[in-house]
Design a protein around this motif. Structure first.
Motif, PDB file in Angstrom:
ATOM      1  N   LEU A 136      63.517 -16.251  11.027  1.00 54.43           N
ATOM      2  CA  LEU A 136      64.384 -15.256  10.536  1.00 54.43           C
ATOM      3  C   LEU A 136      66.000 -14.994  10.207  1.00 54.43           C
ATOM      4  CD1 LEU A 136      62.311 -12.599  11.439  1.00 54.43           C
ATOM      5  CD2 LEU A 136      61.410 -14.261   9.535  1.00 54.43           C
ATOM      6  N   HIS A 137      66.834 -15.516   9.385  1.00 53.67           N
ATOM      7  CA  HIS A 137      68.295 -15.906   9.426  1.00 53.67           C
ATOM      8  C   HIS A 137      68.824 -14.105   8.563  1.00 53.67           C
ATOM      9  CE1 HIS A 137      71.790 -17.075   6.652  1.00 53.67           C
ATOM     10  NE2 HIS A 137      72.662 -17.205   8.088  1.00 53.67           N
ATOM     11  N   GLN A 138      69.950 -13.355   9.380  1.00 48.89           N
ATOM     12  CA  GLN A 138      70.925 -12.681   8.357  1.00 48.89           C
ATOM     13  C   GLN A 138      71.853 -13.287   8.115  1.00 48.89           C
ATOM     14  OE1 GLN A 138      71.557 -10.117  12.263  1.00 48.89           O
ATOM     15  NE2 GLN A 138      72.227  -8.248   9.595  1.00 48.89           N
ATOM     16  N   PRO A 139      72.047 -12.666   7.153  1.00 50.55           N
ATOM     17  CA  PRO A 139      73.472 -13.648   6.445  1.00 50.55           C
ATOM     18  C   PRO A 139      74.797 -12.675   6.309  1.00 50.55           C
ATOM     19  CG  PRO A 139      71.711 -12.358   4.055  1.00 50.55           C
ATOM     20  CD  PRO A 139      71.030 -12.557   5.765  1.00 50.55           C
ATOM     21  N   ALA A 140      74.806 -11.775   6.419  1.00 55.79           N
ATOM     22  CA  ALA A 140      75.969 -10.850   7.309  1.00 55.79           C
ATOM     23  C   ALA A 140      75.463  -9.520   7.897  1.00 55.79           C
ATOM     24  CB  ALA A 140      77.066 -10.376   5.699  1.00 55.79           C
ATOM     25  N   TRP A 141      76.278  -8.897   8.340  1.00 55.62           N
ATOM     26  CA  TRP A 141      76.053  -8.053   9.248  1.00 55.62           C
ATOM     27  C   TRP A 141      75.146  -7.294   8.228  1.00 55.62           C
ATOM     28  CZ3 TRP A 141      75.155  -8.934  13.887  1.00 55.62           C
ATOM     29  CH2 TRP A 141      76.069  -9.649  15.008  1.00 55.62           C
ATOM     30  N   GLY A 142      74.620  -6.164   8.582  1.00 56.55           N
ATOM     31  CA  GLY A 142      73.952  -4.822   8.378  1.00 56.55           C
ATOM     32  C   GLY A 142      72.783  -5.531   6.461  1.00 56.55           C
ATOM     33  N   THR A 143      72.361  -6.400   6.930  1.00 49.38           N
ATOM     34  CA  THR A 143      71.845  -7.323   5.659  1.00 49.38           C
ATOM     35  C   THR A 143      69.909  -7.885   6.174  1.00 49.38           C
ATOM     36  OG1 THR A 143      72.289  -9.451   6.163  1.00 49.38           O
ATOM     37  CG2 THR A 143      73.395  -8.496   4.146  1.00 49.38           C
ATOM     38  N   LEU A 144      69.224  -7.302   5.356  1.00 50.24           N
ATOM     39  CA  LEU A 144      67.995  -8.005   5.174  1.00 50.24           C
ATOM     40  C   LEU A 144      67.666  -9.284   5.916  1.00 50.24           C
ATOM     41  CD1 LEU A 144      65.667  -6.194   3.117  1.00 50.24           C
ATOM     42  CD2 LEU A 144      66.152  -4.809   5.531  1.00 50.24           C
ATOM     43  N   VAL A 145      66.959  -9.689   6.310  1.00 54.08           N
ATOM     44  CA  VAL A 145      66.895 -10.738   7.336  1.00 54.08           C
ATOM     45  C   VAL A 145      65.932 -11.804   6.384  1.00 54.08           C
ATOM     46  CG1 VAL A 145      66.755 -10.682   9.390  1.00 54.08           C
ATOM     47  CG2 VAL A 145      64.826 -10.711   8.196  1.00 54.08           C
ATOM     48  N   ASN A 146      66.214 -13.287   5.766  1.00 50.21           N
ATOM     49  CA  ASN A 146      65.275 -13.983   5.196  1.00 50.21           C
ATOM     50  C   ASN A 146      64.877 -14.760   5.763  1.00 50.21           C
ATOM     51  OD1 ASN A 146      66.535 -12.560   2.547  1.00 50.21           O
ATOM     52  ND2 ASN A 146      68.307 -14.359   2.784  1.00 50.21           N
ATOM     53  N   ALA A 147      63.472 -15.414   5.400  1.00 50.82           N
ATOM     54  CA  ALA A 147      62.561 -15.927   6.307  1.00 50.82           C
ATOM     55  C   ALA A 147      62.227 -17.552   5.496  1.00 50.82           C
ATOM     56  CB  ALA A 147      61.383 -15.646   6.003  1.00 50.82           C
ATOM     57  N   TYR A 148      62.961 -18.297   6.450  1.00 54.69           N
ATOM     58  CA  TYR A 148      62.879 -20.498   5.822  1.00 54.69           C
ATOM     59  C   TYR A 148      61.715 -20.886   6.325  1.00 54.69           C
ATOM     60  CZ  TYR A 148      67.026 -19.128   3.876  1.00 54.69           C
ATOM     61  OH  TYR A 148      68.343 -17.711   3.137  1.00 54.69           O
ATOM     62  N   TRP A 149      61.447 -21.530   5.937  1.00 60.21           N
ATOM     63  CA  TRP A 149      60.094 -22.466   6.862  1.00 60.21           C
ATOM     64  C   TRP A 149      60.997 -24.330   7.238  1.00 60.21           C
ATOM     65  CZ3 TRP A 149      55.254 -20.806   8.975  1.00 60.21           C
ATOM     66  CH2 TRP A 149      55.591 -19.523   8.180  1.00 60.21           C
ATOM     67  N   GLY A 150      60.128 -25.082   7.363  1.00 62.89           N
ATOM     68  CA  GLY A 150      60.558 -26.134   8.427  1.00 62.89           C
ATOM     69  C   GLY A 150      59.216 -26.764   7.331  1.00 62.89           C
ATOM     70  N   GLN A 151      60.135 -27.992   6.784  1.00 61.83           N
ATOM     71  CA  GLN A 151      58.429 -29.038   6.106  1.00 61.83           C
ATOM     72  C   GLN A 151      56.999 -29.627   6.368  1.00 61.83           C
ATOM     73  OE1 GLN A 151      61.075 -30.722   8.082  1.00 61.83           O
ATOM     74  NE2 GLN A 151      60.334 -32.283   8.666  1.00 61.83           N
ATOM     75  N   GLY A 152      57.576 -28.978   8.155  1.00 64.55           N
ATOM     76  CA  GLY A 152      56.153 -29.722   8.493  1.00 64.55           C
ATOM     77  C   GLY A 152      56.224 -30.764   9.520  1.00 64.55           C
ATOM     78  N   THR A 153      55.772 -30.783  10.599  1.00 67.76           N
ATOM     79  CA  THR A 153      55.302 -32.598  10.901  1.00 67.76           C
ATOM     80  C   THR A 153      53.653 -31.917  11.477  1.00 67.76           C
ATOM     81  OG1 THR A 153      56.663 -33.914  12.988  1.00 67.76           O
ATOM     82  CG2 THR A 153      56.256 -30.903  13.061  1.00 67.76           C
ATOM     83  N   GLN A 154      53.569 -33.591  10.873  1.00 69.01           N
ATOM     84  CA  GLN A 154      52.048 -33.596  11.842  1.00 69.01           C
ATOM     85  C   GLN A 154      51.368 -33.857  13.112  1.00 69.01           C
ATOM     86  OE1 GLN A 154      48.845 -33.170   9.606  1.00 69.01           O
ATOM     87  NE2 GLN A 154      48.111 -33.469  12.417  1.00 69.01           N
ATOM     88  N   VAL A 155      51.125 -33.152  14.149  1.00 71.52           N
ATOM     89  CA  VAL A 155      49.902 -33.564  15.273  1.00 71.52           C
ATOM     90  C   VAL A 155      48.823 -33.884  15.008  1.00 71.52           C
ATOM     91  CG1 VAL A 155      50.080 -32.637  17.584  1.00 71.52           C
ATOM     92  CG2 VAL A 155      52.345 -32.207  16.254  1.00 71.52           C
ATOM     93  N   THR A 156      48.455 -35.072  15.732  1.00 69.44           N
ATOM     94  CA  THR A 156      47.601 -35.239  16.163  1.00 69.44           C
ATOM     95  C   THR A 156      46.724 -35.548  17.297  1.00 69.44           C
ATOM     96  OG1 THR A 156      47.504 -35.929  13.539  1.00 69.44           O
ATOM     97  CG2 THR A 156      45.730 -36.963  15.307  1.00 69.44           C
TER      98      THR A 156
END
Length: 121
Positions: A98-118
């Motif tokens: 969850l990234h806040q781009p500046a003070w007083g702003t809402l956060v944005n959610a970012y996702w990684g590409q995924g990594t396989q665990v077997t």
């Protein structure tokens, strides 16, 4: 814009260990909560572990005592140390920040590409 790059997945025998990493880059101002999710075939994505900026952590019951989430704020990186792995831990693991781009702003959610665990039995 924030980009997440994951690494550390792979194939391991039951009882083994893996360490996942997720590094954030781009126009970063402030990263708040960082999390790991996983999705097994035919199942919904589930939250595995969360760490706040103040290092408070939470885990899904199935991984408590085996997984440890940590973060390095200077490197904008979150880790997931996975010990005593079981076949049921097999999934694609995704990091989420969850990234806040500046003070007083809402956060944005970012996702990684995924990594396989077997985990083999």
């Amino acid at each position: 814009q924030v980009t997440l790059v994951e690494s550390g997945g792979g194939l391991v025998q039951s009882g083994g260990s893996l360490r996942l990493s997720c590094a954030a880059s781009g126009s970063i101002f402030r990263i708040n909560t960082m999390s790991w999710y996983r999705q097994a075939p035919g199942k919904q994505r589930e939250l595995v572990a969360t760490i706040t900026r103040g290092d408070s952590t939470n885990y899904v019951d199935s991984v408590k005592g085996r997984f440890t989430i940590s973060r390095d704020n200077a490197k904008n990186t979150v880790y997931l140390q996975m010990n005593s792995l079981k076949p049921e831990d097999t999934a694609v693991y995704y990091c989420n920040v969850l990234h806040q781009p500046a003070w007083g702003t809402l956060v944005n959610a970012y996702w990684g590409q995924g990594t396989q665990v077997t985990v083999s039995s």
